[in-house]
Design an enzyme around this catalytic site. Structure first.
Site, PDB file in Angstrom:
ATOM      1  N   ARG A   1       0.863  -1.176   0.000  1.00  8.19           N
ATOM      2  CA  ARG A   1       0.000   0.000   0.000  1.00  8.19           C
ATOM      3  C   ARG A   1       0.898   1.222   0.000  1.00  8.19           C
ATOM      4  O   ARG A   1       1.910   1.264   0.725  1.00  8.19           O
ATOM      5  CB  ARG A   1      -0.917   0.020   1.232  1.00  8.19           C
ATOM      6  CG  ARG A   1      -2.094  -0.923   1.162  1.00  8.19           C
ATOM      7  CD  ARG A   1      -3.105  -0.505   0.081  1.00  8.19           C
ATOM      8  NE  ARG A   1      -4.250  -1.386   0.013  1.00  8.19           N
ATOM      9  CZ  ARG A   1      -4.379  -2.425  -0.817  1.00  8.19           C
ATOM     10  NH1 ARG A   1      -3.415  -2.720  -1.671  1.00  8.19           N
ATOM     11  NH2 ARG A   1      -5.483  -3.154  -0.816  1.00  8.19           N
TER      12      ARG A   1
ATOM     13  N   GLU B   1      -3.636   7.490  -4.396  1.00 14.19           N
ATOM     14  CA  GLU B   1      -3.959   7.024  -5.749  1.00 14.19           C
ATOM     15  C   GLU B   1      -5.223   7.701  -6.256  1.00 14.19           C
ATOM     16  O   GLU B   1      -6.154   7.877  -5.475  1.00 14.19           O
ATOM     17  CB  GLU B   1      -4.157   5.502  -5.725  1.00 14.19           C
ATOM     18  CG  GLU B   1      -2.858   4.795  -5.400  1.00 14.19           C
ATOM     19  CD  GLU B   1      -2.985   3.284  -5.342  1.00 14.19           C
ATOM     20  OE1 GLU B   1      -4.024   2.754  -5.780  1.00 14.19           O
ATOM     21  OE2 GLU B   1      -2.044   2.645  -4.872  1.00 14.19           O
TER      22      GLU B   1
ATOM     23  N   HIS C   1      -0.958   0.374  -9.951  1.00 18.64           N
ATOM     24  CA  HIS C   1      -1.632  -0.590  -9.056  1.00 18.64           C
ATOM     25  C   HIS C   1      -2.202  -1.786  -9.840  1.00 18.64           C
ATOM     26  O   HIS C   1      -3.409  -2.025  -9.836  1.00 18.64           O
ATOM     27  CB  HIS C   1      -2.731   0.100  -8.237  1.00 18.64           C
ATOM     28  CG  HIS C   1      -3.071  -0.647  -6.974  1.00 18.64           C
ATOM     29  ND1 HIS C   1      -3.551  -0.023  -5.845  1.00 18.64           N
ATOM     30  CD2 HIS C   1      -3.005  -1.965  -6.660  1.00 18.64           C
ATOM     31  CE1 HIS C   1      -3.769  -0.924  -4.895  1.00 18.64           C
ATOM     32  NE2 HIS C   1      -3.445  -2.123  -5.376  1.00 18.64           N
TER      33      HIS C   1
HETATM   34  C1  DGY Z   1      -5.205  -6.094  -3.040  1.00 12.65           C
HETATM   35  O1  DGY Z   1      -5.671  -7.217  -3.286  1.00 12.65           O
HETATM   36  O2  DGY Z   1      -5.152  -5.641  -1.905  1.00 12.65           O
HETATM   37  C2  DGY Z   1      -4.723  -5.305  -4.189  1.00 12.65           C
HETATM   38  O3  DGY Z   1      -4.060  -4.161  -3.845  1.00 12.65           O
HETATM   39  C3  DGY Z   1      -5.848  -5.016  -5.153  1.00 12.65           C
HETATM   40  O4  DGY Z   1      -5.516  -5.767  -6.220  1.00 12.65           O
END
Ligand code: DGY
Length: 320
Positions: free
Chosen positions: A238, A267, A285
């Site tokens: 993240r 984002e 992402h």
């Molecule tokens: C997740 O699964 O947490 C990703 O960031 C989204 O694909």
């Protein structure tokens, strides 16, 4: 039993099929992330919500949905966009999609690691701009990946999948995790280290921790300052786990060699200084974005909704 299920974004058909075949009245909101007002309006009366990382599912959302809301199934392994505490207070089950995206996300982490080390972004931009004039003995040199030391911050399922790839490249594996992972240590030959020591030791750092209050800006100016001048940082977890402004400064100062990022603090905004830099590879992402994995995520999220609304235990409940 069937009732309204809100799907906040257009998702792969395989997931919608599960919901439709179970007889739910399915509303799919939009391809792009919905505006807050539209999202709240659409949530009214929903018994189940299939959300994605772009929607904030908080107490207000749940109150607008109303007392019939039983389940929020986030189509992601991360669920920092869902207020799990607020859900628990309201008796709403929250689920995520672990286990189906590990290898796919690890592929992207390793892709970014290789691309950042071997300067693929910069080299391709040069070629496409017609600025590649000759083969050069010193052209676009970057550090080797094979045989080097990798430090994995967060040795969960995705971190372990990255470690397996690293082993294939003959790398030495170090990790930092709140708890020791003894089985992984045996299987992968991984060695646990305190974060500071790990940052000083390794050539590549790949971040795989969930976002929590403890991991926000886990990698900041001080931590970047401990990394080697030829080190490469990769983040596919993240955005807020890494302090983007501090990273941009470290890349500009050359205190680390390069970075590869798939996630950002706000984002879809990317820190303007990162956009200016050649020594950072930036992906939007896409970690879990293979055709097969997005199908699996959509199906799993839909199955979690179906289970809860049928009064059965869901496969992937999460707790605060
Ligand atoms: C997740 O699964 O947490 C990703 O960031 C989204 O694909």
């Amino acid at each position: 039993m069937p009732g309204k299920v809100l799907v906040t974004r257009e998702i792969p058909e395989a997931g919608l099929r599960v919901l439709k075949e179970a007889g739910f009245d399915v509303t799919v909101l939009s391809e792009a992330p919905p505006a807050r007002d539209g999202l709240l309006e659409a949530a009214r009366g929903a018994k189940g919500v299939l959300s994605t990382v772009t929607e904030t599912v908080d107490g207000e959302f749940m109150d607008v949905a109303g007392g019939g809301l039983k389940v929020v199934a986030n189509m992601a392994v991360g669920y920092d966009n869902v207020d799990v505490g607020a859900a628990q207070e309201r008796g709403v089950v929250v689920t995520n999609t672990p286990g189906v995206l590990d290898e796919t996300t690890a592929d992207v982490a390793f892709m970014l690691l290789l691309a950042a080390a071997r300067r693929l972004g910069e080299a391709e931009r040069t070629l496409r701009a017609g600025r590649w004039e000759w083969w050069g003995p010193k052209l676009f040199m970057g550090p080797d990946v094979w045989g080097k030391r990798i430090g994995i911050v967060g040795l969960g399922r995705i971190g372990q999948a990255v470690a397996r790839r690293a082993r294939g490249f003959g790398m030495e594996i170090y990790y930092h995790n709140r708890s020791r992972k003894e089985e992984a240590e045996r299987e992968l030959g991984a060695r646990w280290m305190e974060l500071d020591e790990l940052l000083e030791t390794v050539d590549f750092v790949s971040v795989h921790t969930p976002l929590t209050e403890e991991t926000r800006h886990l990698i900041g100016a001080e931590e970047l300052g401990k990394m080697k001048p030829r080190a490469v940082l990769v983040n596919t977890s993240r955005g807020p786990v890494v302090d983007e402004a501090a990273l941009a400064e470290a890349l500009e100062a050359g205190s680390i060699f390069a970075a590869g990022l798939d996630v950002y603090e706000e984002e879809p905004k990317v820190h303007p200084k990162l956009l200016e830099r050649e020594n950072v590879v930036l992906a939007p992402h896409i970690g879990s974005g293979s055709i097969e994995t997005r199908d699996r995520m959509a199906v799993l999220a839909a199955e979690n909704i179906r289970a809860v609304l049928r009064g059965e235990p869901p496969k992937n409940p999460v707790e605060q």
